[in-house]
Motif scaffolding. Sequence first.
Motif, PDB file in Angstrom:
ATOM      1  N   LEU A 299       0.838  -1.203   0.000  1.00  0.00           N
ATOM      2  CA  LEU A 299       0.000   0.000   0.000  1.00  0.00           C
ATOM      3  C   LEU A 299       0.876   1.258   0.000  1.00  0.00           C
ATOM      4  N   TYR A 300       1.942   1.240   0.781  1.00  0.00           N
ATOM      5  CA  TYR A 300       2.876   2.365   0.826  1.00  0.00           C
ATOM      6  C   TYR A 300       3.530   2.562  -0.536  1.00  0.00           C
ATOM      7  N   TYR A 301       3.968   1.485  -1.160  1.00  0.00           N
ATOM      8  CA  TYR A 301       4.582   1.561  -2.484  1.00  0.00           C
ATOM      9  C   TYR A 301       3.610   2.159  -3.500  1.00  0.00           C
ATOM     10  N   ALA A 311       9.571   4.764  -7.530  1.00  0.00           N
ATOM     11  CA  ALA A 311       9.582   3.677  -6.545  1.00  0.00           C
ATOM     12  C   ALA A 311       9.577   2.321  -7.226  1.00  0.00           C
ATOM     13  N   ASP A 312      10.320   1.386  -6.647  1.00  0.00           N
ATOM     14  CA  ASP A 312      10.339  -0.001  -7.096  1.00  0.00           C
ATOM     15  C   ASP A 312       9.925  -0.906  -5.943  1.00  0.00           C
ATOM     16  N   LEU A 313       9.223  -1.973  -6.277  1.00  0.00           N
ATOM     17  CA  LEU A 313       8.803  -2.980  -5.307  1.00  0.00           C
ATOM     18  C   LEU A 313       9.459  -4.301  -5.651  1.00  0.00           C
ATOM     19  N   VAL A 314      10.104  -4.926  -4.676  1.00  0.00           N
ATOM     20  CA  VAL A 314      10.787  -6.193  -4.891  1.00  0.00           C
ATOM     21  C   VAL A 314      10.192  -7.241  -3.949  1.00  0.00           C
ATOM     22  N   MET A 315       9.642  -8.302  -4.508  1.00  0.00           N
ATOM     23  CA  MET A 315       8.999  -9.363  -3.739  1.00  0.00           C
ATOM     24  C   MET A 315       9.913 -10.577  -3.629  1.00  0.00           C
ATOM     25  N   ALA A 316      10.109 -11.076  -2.413  1.00  0.00           N
ATOM     26  CA  ALA A 316      10.847 -12.325  -2.196  1.00  0.00           C
ATOM     27  C   ALA A 316       9.830 -13.432  -1.994  1.00  0.00           C
TER      28      ALA A 316
END
Length: 357
Positions: A299-301, A311-316
């Motif tokens: 939500l912040y991203y 902004a970039d989002l990286v999911m593990a």
Amino acid sequence: MLVCLPLSLDIDNTTNAIPMESSPSSLSIVAEAPGMLRIYEDGTVDRLIDSSTVPPSSQLGDESREGVASEDVVIDPQTGVFVRIFLPRLEGKQKVPVLVYFHGGAFCIGSAVSPIYHNYVNEVASEAKVICLSVEYRKAPEHRLPAAYYDGFGVLEWLNRQAEAEEGAPVDPWLASHADFSNVFLAGDSAGGNIVHQVGILASGRNWDGLCLQGAILVHPAFGGKELIGWEVEPEGESQNFSKFSDAIWGISLPPGADKDHPFSNPVGPRSPALSTLEYGRILVFVAEKDLLRDRAVLYYEALKKAGKDADLVMAEGEDHVFHLFNPKSENVSPMLKRISDFMHPSPSIPTQNLSV
């Protein structure tokens, strides 16, 4: 709304101060974060987590891990705030970016000089070839928020004075020789990710002469809010147990009487400063698939993107909260470190994009 404060401002935390003494078993517990911390009726605090520390490695010899030296520097003798500086092996007078790192621990435990954080920040400095300043900030409940935020902002003010190198002012020789003060980044995990955001808000509109904030890295940041989202709407199970734990942490960390839509908890809430005011434009947000804080970070991203931030989002995938600390041999740790390094050393020929680690 947070207000940018000068370092010389005396922050009075006496109303939140709680004595640290041994806790008699006869006293009643008035607040508790199960497995982490108890507060007794006389104000005594018991922390239930290992509090061991490790010394810095002052030389770049074989005894230092991965060729990284470290030293502790006091920032504010009055509050006891200090930083552990990590210096990787560099060539000559090579200048490199500076990373200011905030450890996690639900705002109330953890330390920049604990074995787990010493080793991790050491590894970041080695992998990314950057100078890291790991911040030992004040913690709740003895010092409720925003004490940790002011401590982080104070580190930036100190860094600016280092960069300006005013005549007669003490200057750390490592920073003087190797710090590129035009490339300063903030980073932190869990509660430290929350601190990164709030320090960024404090820095909004601050025109430093000596340093420039280029970006922020938030790893599994700890945010909250009154309106339930994602896993929070599930009526039972692990999510509800974590929700109760989270409520307890916010209860002992936020200012007395504050709810979870307070700006310190909810950066996208109705009372929070606009994300467009953040001093830096580039933000990297890491989330873990199994992390119960994931939905808040996403939500912040999304709010950052709407605010016009790069902004970039990286999911593990398949990982849990702060897996990089508790499972350092995970196959996802190395790509994560590389992504952090690439973020601070961007190649103009390679566009940024959203990826899974």
